[in-house]
Every structure is written in structure tokens, then in C-alpha cells.
Design a protein around this motif. Structure first.
Motif, mmCIF file in Angstrom:
data_model
loop_
_atom_site.group_PDB
_atom_site.id
_atom_site.type_symbol
_atom_site.label_atom_id
_atom_site.label_comp_id
_atom_site.label_asym_id
_atom_site.label_seq_id
_atom_site.Cartn_x
_atom_site.Cartn_y
_atom_site.Cartn_z
ATOM 1 N N TYR A 145 0.795 -1.065 -0.010
ATOM 2 C CA TYR A 145 0.079 -0.052 -0.050
ATOM 3 C C TYR A 145 0.788 1.252 0.033
ATOM 4 N N VAL A 146 0.429 2.412 -0.447
ATOM 5 C CA VAL A 146 1.103 3.801 -0.431
ATOM 6 C C VAL A 146 -0.036 4.588 0.118
ATOM 7 N N THR A 147 0.566 5.712 0.702
ATOM 8 C CA THR A 147 -0.304 6.862 1.341
ATOM 9 C C THR A 147 -1.048 7.607 0.124
ATOM 10 N N LYS A 148 -2.218 7.994 0.089
ATOM 11 C CA LYS A 148 -2.750 8.953 -1.041
ATOM 12 C C LYS A 148 -2.079 10.147 -1.088
ATOM 13 N N VAL A 149 -2.367 10.840 -2.110
ATOM 14 C CA VAL A 149 -2.177 12.243 -2.195
ATOM 15 C C VAL A 149 -2.538 13.099 -1.042
ATOM 16 N N GLY A 150 -1.967 13.941 -0.483
ATOM 17 C CA GLY A 150 -2.372 14.814 0.689
ATOM 18 C C GLY A 150 -1.682 13.917 1.984
ATOM 19 N N TYR A 151 -1.088 13.125 2.071
ATOM 20 C CA TYR A 151 -0.736 12.350 3.115
ATOM 21 C C TYR A 151 0.085 13.426 4.117
ATOM 22 N N ASP A 152 -0.345 13.408 5.265
ATOM 23 C CA ASP A 152 0.345 14.089 6.314
ATOM 24 C C ASP A 152 0.883 13.304 7.378
ATOM 25 N N PRO A 153 2.376 13.139 7.383
ATOM 26 C CA PRO A 153 3.150 12.284 8.291
ATOM 27 C C PRO A 153 2.926 12.715 9.835
ATOM 28 N N THR A 154 2.453 13.879 9.958
ATOM 29 C CA THR A 154 2.140 14.406 11.575
ATOM 30 C C THR A 154 0.916 13.928 12.058
ATOM 31 N N ARG A 155 -0.019 13.210 11.306
ATOM 32 C CA ARG A 155 -1.270 12.523 11.733
ATOM 33 C C ARG A 155 -1.109 11.220 11.882
ATOM 34 N N ALA A 156 -1.946 10.458 12.699
ATOM 35 C CA ALA A 156 -1.956 9.033 12.772
ATOM 36 C C ALA A 156 -2.547 8.423 11.642
ATOM 37 N N LEU A 157 -1.653 7.520 11.555
ATOM 38 C CA LEU A 157 -1.969 6.673 9.989
ATOM 39 C C LEU A 157 -3.347 5.891 10.272
ATOM 40 N N ARG A 158 -4.161 5.933 9.172
ATOM 41 C CA ARG A 158 -5.538 5.150 9.248
ATOM 42 C C ARG A 158 -5.520 4.364 7.763
ATOM 43 N N TRP A 159 -6.449 3.391 7.931
ATOM 44 C CA TRP A 159 -6.534 2.558 6.775
ATOM 45 C C TRP A 159 -6.994 3.378 5.391
ATOM 46 N N THR A 160 -7.964 4.519 5.721
ATOM 47 C CA THR A 160 -8.437 5.082 4.548
ATOM 48 C C THR A 160 -7.351 6.181 4.016
ATOM 49 N N ASP A 161 -6.133 6.206 4.794
ATOM 50 C CA ASP A 161 -5.022 6.903 4.063
ATOM 51 C C ASP A 161 -4.249 6.347 3.140
ATOM 52 N N LEU A 162 -4.729 4.856 2.814
ATOM 53 C CA LEU A 162 -3.878 4.101 1.917
ATOM 54 C C LEU A 162 -4.335 3.714 0.801
ATOM 55 N N GLU A 163 -3.789 3.350 -0.021
ATOM 56 C CA GLU A 163 -4.313 2.789 -1.518
ATOM 57 C C GLU A 163 -3.330 1.531 -1.821
ATOM 58 N N GLN A 164 -4.000 0.441 -2.076
ATOM 59 C CA GLN A 164 -3.172 -0.834 -2.278
ATOM 60 C C GLN A 164 -2.822 -0.482 -3.989
ATOM 61 N N PHE A 165 -1.709 -1.038 -4.123
ATOM 62 C CA PHE A 165 -1.105 -0.996 -5.596
ATOM 63 C C PHE A 165 -0.370 -2.171 -5.836
ATOM 64 N N LEU A 166 -0.126 -2.964 -4.958
ATOM 65 C CA LEU A 166 0.575 -4.478 -5.439
ATOM 66 C C LEU A 166 0.076 -5.654 -4.778
#
Length: 258
Positions: free
Chosen positions: A124-145
Motif C-alpha cells: 500500500y502507499v499513502t494517498k495524495v495529501g498524506y500528512d506524516p504528523t497525523r496518525a495513520l489510518r486505513w483510509t489513508d492507504l491505497e493498495q497498488f500491488l
């Protein structure tokens, strides 16, 4: 008898000890790997805070949950993706833009298997607009492989990946679901993705050779065959001249006789 009891007790104690180390990304490297002993990045502020919070830095390859069976989002809560919800790895969930980052220079990824297992990988990779200062959520991710059962090469699993279009700082999330054990492994990897290089290739310049223009040849009148009309006109003129000559001859002959 006492020796047999001692051997059995020792075997029971060894079987109760969990197997240490199984696998994690090493290129680009996961947070846990970069915080492990011997890594220069282990002295970074986020790694020091994670270790102070109880991170077992020597077990960088052991972030795993049993019996997940593909239900990752149900078992791993938002905000705890990097630790897989395990308390001792909670320091890896710390939101921060100071996590050691790997600048991606190729599409080759390496996942080191300290204890090889059969299974599939999901990236998975984070979506456009990812902010590393915020807690990571599943909705922040996009599966690519997804890679099922890759071969082991020199103690590692190797992948050629194609990321969705991204630039700047992002996070790669890796899930390794075993098929020969009930375990699933989780890893967070901080990366810097360079902007795609767009090169404008100018069309090749065409060099015209300068030369003196050649005149277009025009056939002279002498070289051109006469047309039918011309031929008819010339015949008529010849006939007329011939008739005049005959008439003149007749007139001269009559004059002599008379």
C-alpha cells in the motif's frame, strides 16, 4: 528417570519460547529496521522515543499477529497500523515528519526473510495529501500491488513495483500474510518520492541543403511535334501555292501561243 524428566522439561521450555525474527522490508527499510541496533538512524528522535516507549529494537522483523486471515482492517485499528496494535511496538505509530526516510531511487524492493515462510505480499502507499504528523489510518492507504508466493532470493524476497503517481514524502505499508503459519506481518516504511522528470524533446532540426535551383526544362518549338491543326494549315498553304504555280504556268503558255 530424572534425566528423562529433565530433558522433557527443557524441551517444554524451549517450545514455549516464541521463534525470534521472521521478516521485514530492508530496501526501502521499515521504521523498525531503521531503529534497530547498528543502524545510524537508530539515534534519530523518533527512534529514541520509540525505544524509550518499549520498542524491542532487536526484534525489528517480528511485528506479527496470528489468525488474521486477511481481515487486516478488522484486527489492526486506525492509528496503530505500524505496530499492528501490539503494545510493545506502539512507538512506531508516533506521528512525526522526522522519521528516517528513504529516497526512492529505483522500483526494486527487498523484504528480508530472517525465517522464510510461504505467503503473499500486499503493498500500500499513502494517498495524495498524506500528512506524516497525523496518525495513520486505513483510509489513508491505497493498495497498488499483490504478489502471491514470491521466490526467495539470497535470503530475501525481491519485487519490482510500480507506484501510483506520487511525489514528496509518503509511507509504504507492507502486509505479509503467511500460508504455512497462521501469522501476518506488518511494516511501515517512510519514503521520499522524487518528482517525475519531464523532458521536452525538441523535434530533430532538418537542415536544408542550399543549392542553385535547376531551371525547369522547356521543349523548344523545333523539338515539339506539330499538331494536327498545324499540319492541316501547312498542307492547305502548300496546296494553294501549288495551285497558283500551275495557274501561272497555264497563263504563260497561252500568252506564247497567242
Amino acid at each position: 528417570m530424572f534425566r528423562l524428566v529433565g530433558v522433557l522439561t527443557l524441551l517444554m521450555m524451549l517450545s514455549a519460547v516464541p521463534a525470534h525474527a521472521h521478516g521485514a522490508p530492508t530496501d526501502p527499510a521499515s521504521r523498525a529496521y531503521l531503529c534497530s541496533p547498528g543502524q545510524p538512524s537508530a539515534s534519530s528522535s523518533p527512534c529514541r522515543k520509540a525505544i524509550q516507549a518499549g520498542l524491542p529494537s532487536k526484534e525489528w522483523d517480528n511485528i506479527r499477529l496470528p489468525n488474521v486471515a486477511g481481515r487486516d482492517a478488522a484486527r489492526v485499528p486506525d492509528g496503530k497500523l505500524c505496530s499492528a496494535g501490539l503494545a510493545k511496538y506502539a512507538g512506531l505509530d508516533l506521528p512525526s515528519s522526522e522519521w528516517p526516510v528513504t529516497t526512492l531511487k529505483s522500483t526494486a524492493f527487498t523484504y528480508r526473510a530472517t525465517i522464510p515462510h510461504q505467503g503473499s505480499f500486499r503493498f500500500y502507499v499513502t494517498k495524495v495529501g498524506y500528512d506524516p504528523t497525523r496518525a495513520l489510518r486505513w483510509t489513508d492507504l491505497e493498495q497498488f500491488l499483490t504478489v502471491p508466493t514470491p521466490p526467495l532470493v539470497n535470503g530475501s524476497y525481491e519485487f519490482q513495483v510500480r507506484l501510483p503517481q506520487r511525489t514528496g514524502r509518503h509511507l509504504i505499508y507492507t502486509v505479509w500474510q503467511n500460508t504455512d503459519t497462521p501469522d501476518t506481518y506488518y511494516s511501515c516504511t517512510d519514503v521520499e518520492i522524487a518528482a517525475p522528470v519531464t523532458t521536452t524533446t525538441a523535434p530533430p532540426r532538418t537542415t536544408l541543403k542550399s543549392s542553385t535551383p535547376r531551371p525547369v526544362p522547356v521543349a523548344s518549338s523545333a523539338e515539339q511535334p506539330p499538331s494536327d491543326a498545324t499540319r492541316f494549315g501547312m498542307s492547305a498553304v502548300v496546296a494553294a501555292l501549288g495551285g497558283l504555280a500551275v495557274l501561272g504556268g497555264i497563263m504563260l503558255w497561252r500568252k506564247r501561243i497567242l
